[in-house]
Design an enzyme around this catalytic site. Sequence first.
Site, PDB file in Angstrom:
ATOM      1  N   ASN A   1       0.882  -1.173   0.000  1.00  0.00           N
ATOM      2  CA  ASN A   1       0.000   0.000   0.000  1.00  0.00           C
ATOM      3  C   ASN A   1       0.913   1.214   0.000  1.00  0.00           C
ATOM      4  O   ASN A   1       1.455   1.589   1.036  1.00  0.00           O
ATOM      5  CB  ASN A   1      -0.886  -0.023   1.252  1.00  0.00           C
ATOM      6  CG  ASN A   1      -1.703   1.253   1.403  1.00  0.00           C
ATOM      7  OD1 ASN A   1      -1.786   2.058   0.471  1.00  0.00           O
ATOM      8  ND2 ASN A   1      -2.298   1.434   2.576  1.00  0.00           N
TER       9      ASN A   1
ATOM     10  N   LYS B   1       0.229   4.281  -0.432  1.00  0.00           N
ATOM     11  CA  LYS B   1      -0.377   5.515   0.107  1.00  0.00           C
ATOM     12  C   LYS B   1      -0.017   6.691  -0.809  1.00  0.00           C
ATOM     13  O   LYS B   1       0.084   6.484  -2.013  1.00  0.00           O
ATOM     14  CB  LYS B   1       0.080   5.720   1.550  1.00  0.00           C
ATOM     15  CG  LYS B   1      -0.113   4.448   2.404  1.00  0.00           C
ATOM     16  CD  LYS B   1       0.069   4.661   3.864  1.00  0.00           C
ATOM     17  CE  LYS B   1      -0.159   3.333   4.591  1.00  0.00           C
ATOM     18  NZ  LYS B   1      -0.135   3.473   6.040  1.00  0.00           N
TER      19      LYS B   1
ATOM     20  N   HIS C   1      -9.546   1.774   4.177  1.00  0.00           N
ATOM     21  CA  HIS C   1      -8.316   1.884   4.964  1.00  0.00           C
ATOM     22  C   HIS C   1      -8.536   2.841   6.138  1.00  0.00           C
ATOM     23  O   HIS C   1      -9.275   3.803   6.034  1.00  0.00           O
ATOM     24  CB  HIS C   1      -7.169   2.385   4.083  1.00  0.00           C
ATOM     25  CG  HIS C   1      -5.848   2.292   4.770  1.00  0.00           C
ATOM     26  ND1 HIS C   1      -5.397   3.279   5.619  1.00  0.00           N
ATOM     27  CD2 HIS C   1      -4.911   1.318   4.767  1.00  0.00           C
ATOM     28  CE1 HIS C   1      -4.220   2.890   6.103  1.00  0.00           C
ATOM     29  NE2 HIS C   1      -3.904   1.726   5.602  1.00  0.00           N
TER      30      HIS C   1
ATOM     31  N   GLU D   1      -6.849   5.147   7.293  1.00  0.00           N
ATOM     32  CA  GLU D   1      -6.581   6.571   7.019  1.00  0.00           C
ATOM     33  C   GLU D   1      -7.769   7.214   6.323  1.00  0.00           C
ATOM     34  O   GLU D   1      -8.059   8.399   6.523  1.00  0.00           O
ATOM     35  CB  GLU D   1      -5.286   6.701   6.194  1.00  0.00           C
ATOM     36  CG  GLU D   1      -4.060   6.450   7.064  1.00  0.00           C
ATOM     37  CD  GLU D   1      -2.912   5.763   6.363  1.00  0.00           C
ATOM     38  OE1 GLU D   1      -2.841   5.788   5.118  1.00  0.00           O
ATOM     39  OE2 GLU D   1      -2.067   5.181   7.090  1.00  0.00           O
TER      40      GLU D   1
ATOM     41  N   GLU E   1      -6.070  -4.525  10.218  1.00  0.00           N
ATOM     42  CA  GLU E   1      -5.015  -3.571  10.526  1.00  0.00           C
ATOM     43  C   GLU E   1      -5.347  -2.811  11.809  1.00  0.00           C
ATOM     44  O   GLU E   1      -6.131  -1.852  11.772  1.00  0.00           O
ATOM     45  CB  GLU E   1      -4.856  -2.567   9.380  1.00  0.00           C
ATOM     46  CG  GLU E   1      -4.505  -3.195   8.053  1.00  0.00           C
ATOM     47  CD  GLU E   1      -3.805  -2.221   7.118  1.00  0.00           C
ATOM     48  OE1 GLU E   1      -2.700  -2.521   6.689  1.00  0.00           O
ATOM     49  OE2 GLU E   1      -4.370  -1.143   6.857  1.00  0.00           O
TER      50      GLU E   1
ATOM     51  N   GLY F   1       2.204   2.256  10.670  1.00  0.00           N
ATOM     52  CA  GLY F   1       3.228   3.288  10.532  1.00  0.00           C
ATOM     53  C   GLY F   1       3.921   3.658  11.835  1.00  0.00           C
ATOM     54  O   GLY F   1       4.652   4.637  11.906  1.00  0.00           O
TER      55      GLY F   1
ATOM     56  N   SER G   1       2.847  -2.156  10.336  1.00  0.00           N
ATOM     57  CA  SER G   1       4.293  -2.311  10.600  1.00  0.00           C
ATOM     58  C   SER G   1       4.789  -3.725  10.340  1.00  0.00           C
ATOM     59  O   SER G   1       5.681  -4.223  11.011  1.00  0.00           O
ATOM     60  CB  SER G   1       4.630  -1.876  12.037  1.00  0.00           C
ATOM     61  OG  SER G   1       4.322  -0.512  12.218  1.00  0.00           O
TER      62      SER G   1
ATOM     63  N   GLY H   1       4.863   1.127   4.907  1.00  0.00           N
ATOM     64  CA  GLY H   1       6.254   1.608   4.899  1.00  0.00           C
ATOM     65  C   GLY H   1       7.229   0.669   4.209  1.00  0.00           C
ATOM     66  O   GLY H   1       8.044   1.108   3.380  1.00  0.00           O
TER      67      GLY H   1
HETATM   68  P1  PGA Z   1       2.502   0.221   7.626  1.00  0.00           P
HETATM   69  O1  PGA Z   1       1.104   0.512   6.908  1.00  0.00           O
HETATM   70  O2  PGA Z   1       3.010  -1.074   7.082  1.00  0.00           O
HETATM   71  O3  PGA Z   1       3.364   1.397   7.260  1.00  0.00           O
HETATM   72  O4  PGA Z   1       2.233   0.147   9.090  1.00  0.00           O
HETATM   73  C1  PGA Z   1       0.201  -0.532   6.661  1.00  0.00           C
HETATM   74  C2  PGA Z   1      -1.060   0.053   6.060  1.00  0.00           C
HETATM   75  O5  PGA Z   1      -1.467   1.146   6.459  1.00  0.00           O
HETATM   76  O6  PGA Z   1      -1.677  -0.563   5.183  1.00  0.00           O
END
Ligand code: PGA
Length: 251
Positions: free
Chosen positions: A11, A13, A96, A98, A168, A174, A214, A236
């Site tokens: 992803n 983003k 998601h 976010e 998630e 993140g 993460s 990330g």
């Molecule tokens: P992350 O993000 O691996 O940076 O924690 C995962 C996501 O938001 O899909």
Amino acid sequence: MGERLPIIAGNWKMNNTIKETKELLTALIPLVKDAKAEVAVCVPYTSIATARKLIRGTNIKLGAENVHWADKGAFTGEISADMLKELKVEYVIVGHSERRQFFGETDETVNKRAQAALSRKLKPIICVGELLSERENGKTDEVVIRQTKGAFAGITKGNLKNIVIAYEPVWAIGTGKTATAEDADKTIAVIRKTIGGLYGKVAAEAIRIQYGGSMNAKNVTELMAKPNIDGGLIGGASLKAEDFSKVVLGA
Ligand code: PGA
């Protein structure tokens, strides 16, 4: 778990210009060509056409990060399922955290977006997960059950093979904090049971549920060893070819 093919999806983003997309994918393609897991990259709209050209003929699948529920119309800034389909997008992230946190996404809009995706034969990756405060208040199960039921409202059993769920925990995204493999597996089992309640045991055993938050080269093996975890949605660690390839090859 036996027959479910793991899926690792990046992803991206709001990252990667067209130039950066070319660099990242050019480096990634040879690194993941022998992957056993299914591999996808969910990229910003502006990178879709470039990504499509680069990954054609490889084992990397193309994904987008959101889709609107309407066929077309006055929805400034949104993208329809037909538009994604035209660009040969296969997967699309829906709901998601976010989007839920910063753009007013609700269980209802997540459901509408998932339905729109399915109606155009796009495969939604439906995200669910609790906030830190919800976890601390012992509400994790209640939240993921509510989000799962909400997201699947009106979706028929025949569509399930085209849906991936991503669990998630919002506090793990993140932040470098991962849910322990045990906790992730336990909550994913709750989501699977919820699917079982809606569609029956066979359907629940068949649907793929990723972990996200993460997830990286270091923790992928431990997470993937759990019976309920069928891959990952990677933020990330999907932004560097080498990091992402290690997650893919570890799955
Ligand atoms: P992350 O993000 O691996 O940076 O924690 C995962 C996501 O938001 O899909």
